[in-house]
Design a protein around this motif. Structure first.
Motif, PDB file in Angstrom:
ATOM      1  N   SER A  25      38.578  38.621 -44.241  1.00 42.65           N
ATOM      2  CA  SER A  25      39.671  39.561 -43.981  1.00 42.65           C
ATOM      3  C   SER A  25      39.844  40.440 -45.214  1.00 42.65           C
ATOM      4  CB  SER A  25      40.966  38.797 -43.712  1.00 42.65           C
ATOM      5  OG  SER A  25      41.396  38.160 -44.902  1.00 42.65           O
ATOM      6  N   CYS A  26      40.585  41.533 -45.073  1.00 38.90           N
ATOM      7  CA  CYS A  26      40.857  42.395 -46.226  1.00 38.90           C
ATOM      8  C   CYS A  26      41.604  41.622 -47.314  1.00 38.90           C
ATOM      9  CB  CYS A  26      41.648  43.622 -45.797  1.00 38.90           C
ATOM     10  SG  CYS A  26      40.664  44.758 -44.790  1.00 38.90           S
ATOM     11  N   GLU A  27      42.451  40.681 -46.895  1.00 43.33           N
ATOM     12  CA  GLU A  27      43.195  39.900 -47.875  1.00 43.33           C
ATOM     13  C   GLU A  27      42.250  38.986 -48.666  1.00 43.33           C
ATOM     14  OE1 GLU A  27      46.465  37.706 -46.229  1.00 43.33           O
ATOM     15  OE2 GLU A  27      46.987  36.919 -48.202  1.00 43.33           O
ATOM     16  N   VAL A  54      28.984  42.336 -46.668  1.00 41.32           N
ATOM     17  CA  VAL A  54      29.183  42.635 -45.244  1.00 41.32           C
ATOM     18  C   VAL A  54      30.525  43.338 -45.050  1.00 41.32           C
ATOM     19  CG1 VAL A  54      29.587  41.610 -42.960  1.00 41.32           C
ATOM     20  CG2 VAL A  54      27.709  40.769 -44.405  1.00 41.32           C
ATOM     21  N   HIS A  55      31.561  42.791 -45.667  1.00 41.39           N
ATOM     22  CA  HIS A  55      32.895  43.365 -45.500  1.00 41.39           C
ATOM     23  C   HIS A  55      32.974  44.781 -46.075  1.00 41.39           C
ATOM     24  CE1 HIS A  55      37.263  43.238 -44.848  1.00 41.39           C
ATOM     25  NE2 HIS A  55      37.303  44.014 -45.926  1.00 41.39           N
ATOM     26  N   LEU A  56      32.436  44.950 -47.267  1.00 42.15           N
ATOM     27  CA  LEU A  56      32.571  46.249 -47.939  1.00 42.15           C
ATOM     28  C   LEU A  56      31.829  47.348 -47.190  1.00 42.15           C
ATOM     29  CD1 LEU A  56      32.364  45.194 -51.698  1.00 42.15           C
ATOM     30  CD2 LEU A  56      34.389  45.692 -50.341  1.00 42.15           C
ATOM     31  N   ALA A  58      31.642  47.500 -44.024  1.00 43.20           N
ATOM     32  CA  ALA A  58      32.381  47.790 -42.785  1.00 43.20           C
ATOM     33  C   ALA A  58      33.789  48.301 -43.053  1.00 43.20           C
ATOM     34  CB  ALA A  58      32.447  46.520 -41.931  1.00 43.20           C
ATOM     35  N   CYS A  59      34.238  48.242 -44.304  1.00 39.90           N
ATOM     36  CA  CYS A  59      35.649  48.528 -44.594  1.00 39.90           C
ATOM     37  C   CYS A  59      35.772  49.512 -45.755  1.00 39.90           C
ATOM     38  CB  CYS A  59      36.365  47.221 -44.913  1.00 39.90           C
ATOM     39  SG  CYS A  59      38.134  47.449 -45.199  1.00 39.90           S
ATOM     40  N   PRO A  60      35.924  50.805 -45.446  1.00 37.49           N
ATOM     41  CA  PRO A  60      35.981  51.829 -46.501  1.00 37.49           C
ATOM     42  C   PRO A  60      37.119  51.609 -47.501  1.00 37.49           C
ATOM     43  CG  PRO A  60      35.757  52.838 -44.323  1.00 37.49           C
ATOM     44  CD  PRO A  60      35.988  51.376 -44.103  1.00 37.49           C
ATOM     45  N   ALA A  61      38.249  51.089 -47.044  1.00 34.14           N
ATOM     46  CA  ALA A  61      39.385  50.878 -47.949  1.00 34.14           C
ATOM     47  C   ALA A  61      39.035  49.868 -49.039  1.00 34.14           C
ATOM     48  CB  ALA A  61      40.603  50.416 -47.162  1.00 34.14           C
ATOM     49  N   CYS A  62      38.472  48.732 -48.639  1.00 39.91           N
ATOM     50  CA  CYS A  62      38.094  47.709 -49.608  1.00 39.91           C
ATOM     51  C   CYS A  62      36.912  48.175 -50.454  1.00 39.91           C
ATOM     52  CB  CYS A  62      37.738  46.392 -48.914  1.00 39.91           C
ATOM     53  SG  CYS A  62      39.185  45.565 -48.213  1.00 39.91           S
ATOM     54  N   ALA A  63      35.999  48.928 -49.863  1.00 36.13           N
ATOM     55  CA  ALA A  63      34.837  49.423 -50.606  1.00 36.13           C
ATOM     56  C   ALA A  63      35.288  50.339 -51.742  1.00 36.13           C
ATOM     57  CB  ALA A  63      33.886  50.160 -49.669  1.00 36.13           C
TER      58      ALA A  63
HETATM   59 ZN   LIG Z   1      38.754  45.352 -46.014  1.00 39.52          ZN
END
Ligand SMILES: [Zn+2]
Length: 90
Positions: A25-27, A54-56, A58-63
């Motif tokens: 998750s983002c958290e 994998v997460h980064l 798919a997730c521009p905010a976290c990247a």
């Molecule tokens: Zn995220």
């Protein structure tokens, strides 16, 4: 009425959500970003923490968050972040 509907328990849900690929998750991602930045700077070709990559992707905010932190840690430690940032961007 004697029927009781069957429900998925937490372990069953986890098994279903984890069955295809590493998932964060983002958290989770947020809590691991410090450790991840250190890892990717010390070894841009690392095979550790695959779920973060994998997460980064798919997730521009976290990247964006991770890239900023990598750049910051690199500056503090006098490391060239080019290879680490290239790995983050896939
Ligand atoms: Zn995220």
């Amino acid at each position: 009425m004697t029927d009781t509907p069957r429900r998925l328990d937490a372990a069953a849900v986890r098994a279903l959500t984890l069955s295809t690929e590493p998932w964060l998750s983002c958290e989770d991602c947020f809590h691991l970003t410090d450790q991840f930045a250190e890892l990717v700077l010390s070894d841009p070709d690392t095979a550790e923490m695959p779920a973060m990559f994998v997460h980064l992707r798919a997730c521009p905010a976290c990247a964006e968050e991770a890239e900023s932190l990598v750049a910051l840690v690199a500056e503090e430690q006098g490391i060239d972040p080019t290879a680490a940032l290239a790995r983050l961007r896939g």
